[in-house]
Design a protein around this motif. Structure first.
Motif, PDB file in Angstrom:
ATOM      1  N   LEU A 432       0.828  -1.200   0.000  1.00 27.56           N
ATOM      2  CA  LEU A 432       0.000   0.000   0.000  1.00 27.56           C
ATOM      3  C   LEU A 432       0.863   1.249   0.000  1.00 27.56           C
ATOM      4  N   GLN A 433       0.459   2.209  -0.818  1.00 30.27           N
ATOM      5  CA  GLN A 433       1.099   3.520  -0.841  1.00 30.27           C
ATOM      6  C   GLN A 433       0.025   4.594  -0.973  1.00 30.27           C
ATOM      7  N   LEU A 434       0.238   5.740  -0.317  1.00 27.43           N
ATOM      8  CA  LEU A 434      -0.621   6.922  -0.485  1.00 27.43           C
ATOM      9  C   LEU A 434       0.121   7.881  -1.391  1.00 27.43           C
ATOM     10  N   VAL A 435      -0.400   8.098  -2.608  1.00 34.87           N
ATOM     11  CA  VAL A 435       0.310   8.899  -3.612  1.00 34.87           C
ATOM     12  C   VAL A 435      -0.638   9.960  -4.195  1.00 34.87           C
ATOM     13  N   ASN A 436      -0.045  10.889  -4.930  1.00 37.90           N
ATOM     14  CA  ASN A 436      -0.797  11.950  -5.602  1.00 37.90           C
ATOM     15  C   ASN A 436      -1.675  12.740  -4.624  1.00 37.90           C
ATOM     16  N   LEU A 437      -1.091  13.065  -3.469  1.00 40.40           N
ATOM     17  CA  LEU A 437      -1.828  13.824  -2.455  1.00 40.40           C
ATOM     18  C   LEU A 437      -2.032  15.267  -2.917  1.00 40.40           C
ATOM     19  N   PRO A 524      -2.965  -6.203   6.849  1.00 37.28           N
ATOM     20  CA  PRO A 524      -1.773  -6.970   7.251  1.00 37.28           C
ATOM     21  C   PRO A 524      -0.969  -7.538   6.097  1.00 37.28           C
ATOM     22  N   GLN A 525      -1.644  -8.029   5.051  1.00 38.70           N
ATOM     23  CA  GLN A 525      -0.914  -8.693   3.970  1.00 38.70           C
ATOM     24  C   GLN A 525      -0.327  -7.731   2.950  1.00 38.70           C
ATOM     25  N   ALA A 526      -0.503  -6.431   3.147  1.00 35.05           N
ATOM     26  CA  ALA A 526       0.084  -5.458   2.211  1.00 35.05           C
ATOM     27  C   ALA A 526       0.723  -4.280   2.941  1.00 35.05           C
ATOM     28  N   GLY A 527       0.799  -4.331   4.249  1.00 41.44           N
ATOM     29  CA  GLY A 527       1.511  -3.316   4.995  1.00 41.44           C
ATOM     30  C   GLY A 527       0.669  -2.092   5.324  1.00 41.44           C
TER      31      GLY A 527
END
Length: 535
Positions: A432-437, A524-527
């Motif tokens: 998981l990533q938080l992008v393009n904020l 849990p399975q992707a952080g």
């Protein structure tokens, strides 16, 4: 003189090391020693005995992780799933050692749960005075259901320490010698004008005089037959009911608490890596699903392509599951990304006399074994047999273990390729990533926040089966505000079913106020991914 002495000392040390180099598959004590050595030498390795089998042998689990194991997405590796597949144990051990020695950086993002030998009672038969292919554990089982236990075992009639077969001359028999190689016995086909003249039996006597040979010896429950999916009731080796054994309960109890697990690699005769599973609409539409689901078929194909680049699929066995297997359970009931391979298979003999018909598989293997210098066959030898006083009886045939386990000299190379494969799987894992904020002031002390929640891995956060089962934990996205802020639109908590590989979901909130807010996306399975925003 001093240089010559030093050289002699080094040479002696090298010779001592070589004389103790491993030349055959490791027994229980050697496996345990290797695991304890890895755990003592590497801080990233933790060794746990989950339970002892009915035979008093440990079910070991080696956890590899840099940091708290459940803080990273996890992969489980299962060896020794079948008692006569010693290669699986060696691959699991060697992969663990390869990762700890040469690839420790992967442990900063991925946790590995290594189960090197899940059938220690059965694999012990390889090292016994009398060798035979055993699958069951040490649980006492009445395989012929006559009220007695182990009353009709194998006997080593020719005294070579290996249980093979008996062929008994009989004009009403249904077996004949294979034309291309008379050492091999095959069933005759009357429709093709063939006549049988032999009975073919396992080596031993009819101790209980019931007409069957060796039907109730050291039976036990096979690890790869006692799982819940498609459980083969009333089948030898399957157990009285699913998950009846100590080792099965211990492994399943542990895995069901590991929410970070996203994949399981099983070393067994099932093989969806050389040849990926195919989606079947009918099987996928049943109440009890029996087919891989459509989205998961695509993932299986991608992983198969990766595997086949490292381990070419030439002559690879189909290896379809027979019910109650660990591989089937891992996908259909546990909902994880399930992978299985035997790790090795004999190559076809490149000679000029043996065709590729299915009944010629053993003949092809014998030709290949002779070419490779593998001792794989005991020549037929006539014996006197008390149960057949008036018939010619010969003992001989293919040795156990040889068609599933390569010569030990090949193990390191095979393990290296499988280490490369599992590292490629880890590189694909969901992340998981938080992008393009984006922050946008819209007046009246209001701020609109927009962000893309991106799965940076090539694998989905959930298999389609896992999503359908509703067992895997969902993705949670939290917006954490302070007391000076008010959420005008959007949810403080979003629950997202799944995100496919390299895919995104856009989320938006409207907040009134100032100061810091925190975004957190976690499964849990992707952080976990977090962002702090100053309004």
């Amino acid at each position: 003189m001093k240089q010559n002495s030093l050289f002699s000392l080094v040479l002696v040390c090298v010779m001592c090391f070589s004389s103790h180099a491993q030349t055959d598959y490791r027994n229980e004590q050697q496996v345990t020693a290797a695991l304890k050595s890895m755990a003592s030498q590497h801080s990233q390795a933790q060794l746990t005995s989950l339970v002892k089998t009915a035979g008093g042998k440990d079910i070991w689990m080696l956890t590899l992780s840099d940091g708290a194991p459940d803080s990273h997405p996890g992969i489980a590796v299962m060896g020794g799933v079948q008692g006569d597949h010693l290669l699986g144990t060696e691959l699991a051990l060697n992969m663990a050692n390869n990762i700890l020695t040469n690839h420790r950086e992967v442990l900063k993002k991925t946790t590995f749960y290594i189960f090197p030998n899940l059938s220690p009672d059965a694999t012990a038969q390889y090292f016994a005075a009398t060798k035979f292919a055993r699958h069951g554990n040490a649980t006492q089982t009445d395989d012929d259901r006559d009220g007695q236990v182990n009353e009709d075992p194998f006997e080593d009639l020719d005294g070579n320490g290996i249980i093979t077969m008996m062929r008994v001359e009989n004009p009403t028999g249904i077996y004949k010698m294979l034309e291309e190689d008379p050492r091999i016995m095959v069933m005759s086909d009357p429709n093709q004008g063939e006549r049988g003249n032999y009975d073919l039996l396992t080596e031993g006597r009819d101790n209980d005089k019931d007409g069957d040979f060796n039907e109730d010896g050291l039976g036990g429950v096979a690890f790869n037959k006692n799982f819940t999916f498609n459980f083969p009731y009333f089948t030898k080796g399957s157990g009285e009911h699913p998950v009846s054994e100590l080792e099965h309960r211990a492994v399943i109890d542990f895995l069901y608490t590991q929410w970070n697990l996203y994949a399981i690699l099983t070393f067994s005769e099932e093989n969806n890596l050389s040849k990926p599973l195919k989606y079947n609409k009918g099987g996928a539409s049943k109440r009890v699903i029996t087919s891989i689901l459509e989205d998961d078929e695509l993932i299986n194909e991608m992983l198969s392509e990766t595997y086949n680049k490292l381990i070419p699929p030439t002559n690879a066995p189909n290896g379809s599951a027979q019910g109650g297997s660990a591989f089937e359970w891992a996908y259909f009931h546990f909902g994880r990304l399930a992978m299985s391979t035997p790790g090795w298979w004999p190559q076809k003999f490149e000679g000029d006399s043996i065709n590729a018909a299915p009944e010629n598989e053993k003949a092809n293997f014998l030709a290949y074994a002779e070419q490779q210098g593998i001792n794989a066959f005991t020549p037929w030898k006539e014996i006197r047999h008390p149960d057949f006083p008036d018939h010619k009886v010969e003992v001989g045939g293919m040795h156990p273990f040889v068609m599933k386990n390569p010569p030990y000299a090949l193990v390191d190379s095979i393990a290296g390729k499988h280490t490369d494969f599992i590292l490629e799987v880890a590189a694909m894992q969901p992340e998981l990533q938080l992008v393009n904020l984006k922050q946008e002031k819209v007046g009246n002390n209001l701020t609109r926040i927009t962000v893309d929640l991106h799965n940076n891995g090539l694998l989905p956060t959930h298999t389609q089966m896992g999503d359908k089962s509703r067992w895997l934990r969902k993705i949670n996205v939290y917006l954490k505000t302070n007391k000076n802020q008010q959420l005008i639109s959007g949810k403080p908590r979003h629950v997202i079913e799944k995100i496919d590989g390299d895919d995104s979901i856009t989320l938006s909130w409207l907040i009134q106020g100032s100061g810091n807010v925190t975004l957190e996306a976690t499964v849990p399975q992707a952080g976990t991914a977090t962002k702090t925003i100053n309004l």
